[in-house]
Design a protein around this motif. Structure first.
Motif, PDB file in Angstrom:
ATOM      1  N   GLU A  22       0.680  -1.562   0.193  1.00  0.00           N
ATOM      2  CA  GLU A  22      -0.060   0.287   0.040  1.00  0.00           C
ATOM      3  C   GLU A  22       0.695   1.063   0.371  1.00  0.00           C
ATOM      4  OE1 GLU A  22      -3.083  -0.100   2.731  1.00  0.00           O
ATOM      5  OE2 GLU A  22      -4.154  -1.771   2.257  1.00  0.00           O
ATOM      6  N   THR A  23       1.841   1.184   0.672  1.00  0.00           N
ATOM      7  CA  THR A  23       2.947   2.212   0.500  1.00  0.00           C
ATOM      8  C   THR A  23       4.205   1.570  -0.072  1.00  0.00           C
ATOM      9  OG1 THR A  23       3.573   1.917   3.252  1.00  0.00           O
ATOM     10  CG2 THR A  23       1.787   3.913   2.579  1.00  0.00           C
ATOM     11  N   GLY A  24       4.720   1.603  -0.916  1.00  0.00           N
ATOM     12  CA  GLY A  24       6.266   1.357  -1.679  1.00  0.00           C
ATOM     13  C   GLY A  24       6.087  -0.496  -2.111  1.00  0.00           C
ATOM     14  N   TYR A  25       6.872  -0.230  -1.367  1.00  0.00           N
ATOM     15  CA  TYR A  25       7.121  -1.949  -1.834  1.00  0.00           C
ATOM     16  C   TYR A  25       7.399  -3.041  -0.142  1.00  0.00           C
ATOM     17  CZ  TYR A  25       7.686  -0.064  -6.477  1.00  0.00           C
ATOM     18  OH  TYR A  25       7.623   0.560  -7.730  1.00  0.00           O
ATOM     19  N   ALA A  26       7.322  -3.828  -0.412  1.00  0.00           N
ATOM     20  CA  ALA A  26       7.280  -4.506   0.761  1.00  0.00           C
ATOM     21  C   ALA A  26       8.314  -5.751   0.479  1.00  0.00           C
ATOM     22  CB  ALA A  26       6.160  -5.115   1.639  1.00  0.00           C
ATOM     23  N   THR A  27       8.770  -6.464   1.126  1.00  0.00           N
ATOM     24  CA  THR A  27       9.316  -7.789   1.788  1.00  0.00           C
ATOM     25  C   THR A  27       8.613  -9.411   1.482  1.00  0.00           C
ATOM     26  OG1 THR A  27      11.009  -7.338   3.027  1.00  0.00           O
ATOM     27  CG2 THR A  27      10.696  -9.660   2.605  1.00  0.00           C
ATOM     28  N   PRO A  28       8.651  -9.912   0.301  1.00  0.00           N
ATOM     29  CA  PRO A  28       7.847 -10.704  -0.245  1.00  0.00           C
ATOM     30  C   PRO A  28       7.688 -11.464   1.351  1.00  0.00           C
ATOM     31  CG  PRO A  28       8.990 -11.131  -1.845  1.00  0.00           C
ATOM     32  CD  PRO A  28       9.561  -9.406  -1.066  1.00  0.00           C
ATOM     33  N   GLU A  29       6.404 -12.152   2.367  1.00  0.00           N
ATOM     34  CA  GLU A  29       6.196 -12.362   2.998  1.00  0.00           C
ATOM     35  C   GLU A  29       6.740 -13.748   2.808  1.00  0.00           C
ATOM     36  OE1 GLU A  29       3.939 -12.083   6.351  1.00  0.00           O
ATOM     37  OE2 GLU A  29       3.828 -10.264   4.740  1.00  0.00           O
ATOM     38  N   LEU A  30       7.133 -14.757   2.297  1.00  0.00           N
ATOM     39  CA  LEU A  30       7.281 -16.384   2.711  1.00  0.00           C
ATOM     40  C   LEU A  30       9.064 -15.889   2.349  1.00  0.00           C
ATOM     41  CD1 LEU A  30       5.984 -18.294  -0.340  1.00  0.00           C
ATOM     42  CD2 LEU A  30       5.683 -17.939   1.735  1.00  0.00           C
ATOM     43  N   ILE A  31       9.334 -14.838   2.092  1.00  0.00           N
ATOM     44  CA  ILE A  31      10.195 -14.901   2.969  1.00  0.00           C
ATOM     45  C   ILE A  31      10.973 -14.008   3.654  1.00  0.00           C
ATOM     46  CG2 ILE A  31      13.005 -12.388   2.023  1.00  0.00           C
ATOM     47  CD1 ILE A  31      12.322 -14.918   0.587  1.00  0.00           C
ATOM     48  N   ARG A  32       9.884 -13.303   3.783  1.00  0.00           N
ATOM     49  CA  ARG A  32       9.796 -12.528   6.058  1.00  0.00           C
ATOM     50  C   ARG A  32       9.666 -13.930   6.873  1.00  0.00           C
ATOM     51  NH1 ARG A  32       4.611  -9.099   8.525  1.00  0.00           N
ATOM     52  NH2 ARG A  32       5.140  -9.259  10.327  1.00  0.00           N
ATOM     53  N   ARG A  33       8.745 -14.676   6.349  1.00  0.00           N
ATOM     54  CA  ARG A  33       8.826 -16.258   7.255  1.00  0.00           C
ATOM     55  C   ARG A  33      10.149 -17.122   7.048  1.00  0.00           C
ATOM     56  NH1 ARG A  33       5.951 -19.550   9.983  1.00  0.00           N
ATOM     57  NH2 ARG A  33       5.812 -22.042  10.371  1.00  0.00           N
ATOM     58  N   ALA A  34      10.722 -17.450   6.170  1.00  0.00           N
ATOM     59  CA  ALA A  34      11.717 -17.952   6.318  1.00  0.00           C
ATOM     60  C   ALA A  34      13.251 -17.092   6.973  1.00  0.00           C
ATOM     61  CB  ALA A  34      12.575 -17.987   4.562  1.00  0.00           C
ATOM     62  N   ALA A  35      12.902 -15.850   6.936  1.00  0.00           N
ATOM     63  CA  ALA A  35      14.206 -15.064   7.415  1.00  0.00           C
ATOM     64  C   ALA A  35      13.981 -15.282   9.404  1.00  0.00           C
ATOM     65  CB  ALA A  35      13.906 -13.582   7.780  1.00  0.00           C
ATOM     66  N   MET A  36      12.520 -15.580   9.188  1.00  0.00           N
ATOM     67  CA  MET A  36      11.841 -15.231  10.901  1.00  0.00           C
ATOM     68  C   MET A  36      12.535 -17.215  11.603  1.00  0.00           C
ATOM     69  SD  MET A  36       8.405 -15.616  12.512  1.00  0.00           S
ATOM     70  CE  MET A  36       7.288 -16.846  11.562  1.00  0.00           C
ATOM     71  N   LYS A  37      11.536 -17.956  10.260  1.00  0.00           N
ATOM     72  CA  LYS A  37      12.503 -19.051  10.918  1.00  0.00           C
ATOM     73  C   LYS A  37      14.268 -19.635  10.523  1.00  0.00           C
ATOM     74  CE  LYS A  37       9.803 -23.108   9.877  1.00  0.00           C
ATOM     75  NZ  LYS A  37       9.811 -24.724   9.082  1.00  0.00           N
ATOM     76  N   LEU A  38      14.929 -18.687  10.605  1.00  0.00           N
ATOM     77  CA  LEU A  38      16.192 -18.851   9.871  1.00  0.00           C
ATOM     78  C   LEU A  38      16.666 -18.218  11.593  1.00  0.00           C
ATOM     79  CD1 LEU A  38      17.428 -18.681   6.728  1.00  0.00           C
ATOM     80  CD2 LEU A  38      17.812 -19.583   7.673  1.00  0.00           C
ATOM     81  N   ALA A  39      15.945 -17.687  12.348  1.00  0.00           N
ATOM     82  CA  ALA A  39      16.481 -16.787  13.154  1.00  0.00           C
ATOM     83  C   ALA A  39      16.342 -17.702  14.529  1.00  0.00           C
ATOM     84  CB  ALA A  39      16.183 -15.302  13.268  1.00  0.00           C
ATOM     85  N   LEU A  40      15.075 -18.627  14.298  1.00  0.00           N
ATOM     86  CA  LEU A  40      15.222 -19.380  15.346  1.00  0.00           C
ATOM     87  C   LEU A  40      15.217 -20.232  15.379  1.00  0.00           C
ATOM     88  CD1 LEU A  40      11.060 -18.618  15.087  1.00  0.00           C
ATOM     89  CD2 LEU A  40      12.376 -18.196  16.965  1.00  0.00           C
ATOM     90  N   PHE A  41      16.298 -20.348  14.068  1.00  0.00           N
ATOM     91  CA  PHE A  41      16.901 -22.241  13.536  1.00  0.00           C
ATOM     92  C   PHE A  41      17.740 -22.133  14.082  1.00  0.00           C
ATOM     93  CE2 PHE A  41      19.882 -24.721  10.996  1.00  0.00           C
ATOM     94  CZ  PHE A  41      18.481 -25.678  10.661  1.00  0.00           C
ATOM     95  N   ASN A  42      19.157 -20.799  14.754  1.00  0.00           N
ATOM     96  CA  ASN A  42      19.984 -20.497  14.512  1.00  0.00           C
ATOM     97  C   ASN A  42      20.086 -20.108  16.216  1.00  0.00           C
ATOM     98  OD1 ASN A  42      21.713 -20.841  12.947  1.00  0.00           O
ATOM     99  ND2 ASN A  42      20.969 -19.132  11.501  1.00  0.00           N
TER     100      ASN A  42
END
Length: 211
Positions: free
Chosen positions: A124-144
């Motif tokens: 809605e306001t510009g551009y955003a990180t794809p939701e799947l990438i957001r989820r992968a980043a979150m899971k990777l952070a928890l993974f580590n």
């Protein structure tokens, strides 16, 4: 960053387990891993890239160019080009390019493109990180995250994420523990969901075709 500290907190990580600085470091590591494995990045970044001219009419780009601010060829500013930067309904994000009917003069790093780059979704306001990438980043952070359990317990969780059996058209199969372990050891992270997302967003190698 592709996910937020609040995203990690939402998964149950408390202040006692890790402060914000620790979580920010884990998120940055996850984002860097995603960038390295996919060959691209997933947030808008202003950058200048220098590319080789190949003599054809199509200039392949190494990552999606959201908007071109200026393009020069051998030091000369040009504007007679067409930027393929569609996100929807047509989608150029995996094959970004610039077309020029006059062609791109051959040379080594003789083309300079200054613009806004990144594989992004429209928001809605510009551009955003794809939701799947957001989820992968979150899971990777928890993974580590070191306090999720010992190494053996973490491996059991990773193996649990792999498909163990399936039934289709009256046929079924199952994978034993040794096969699952082999799949895990030859995958990117061992987490089926994370690996699937990363594989989906891997950038194809730039082709040499010209028009």
């Amino acid at each position: 960053m592709y996910c937020s500290i609040e995203d990690i907190r939402g998964e149950g990580v408390t202040d006692e387990q890790a402060d914000d600085a620790k979580l920010e470091g884990l998120i940055k590591l996850a984002c860097n891993y995603i960038d390295t494995m996919t060959g691209q990045f997933f947030e808008p970044r202003e950058q200048v890239l220098r590319l080789d001219g190949r003599g054809g009419k199509v200039l392949p780009l190494p990552v999606f160019l959201i908007d071109a601010y200026s393009v020069t060829v051998s030091g000369e500013v040009i504007d007679d080009y067409v930027l393929y930067n569609r996100i929807t309904p047509a989608d150029d994000r995996f094959y970004p390019k610039i077309y020029r009917s006059a062609g791109w003069r051959k040379g080594i790093l003789n083309i300079e493109v200054f613009g806004l780059w990144g594989y992004v979704d429209k928001a809605e306001t510009g551009y955003a990180t794809p939701e799947l990438i957001r989820r992968a980043a979150m899971k990777l952070a928890l993974f580590n995250f070191p306090d999720l359990g010992d190494a053996e317990a973490q491996e059991e969780r990773r193996l649990a994420g792999l498909l163990q059996s399936e039934t289709t058209d009256s046929h079924s199969y199952s994978l034993n523990g040794d096969i699952l372990k082999s799949i895990y050891e030859n995958s990117l992270t061992g987490d089926a969901e994370i690996d699937g997302i990363i594989t989906r967003y891997m950038m194809p190698k730039m082709g040499l075709a010209v028009v």
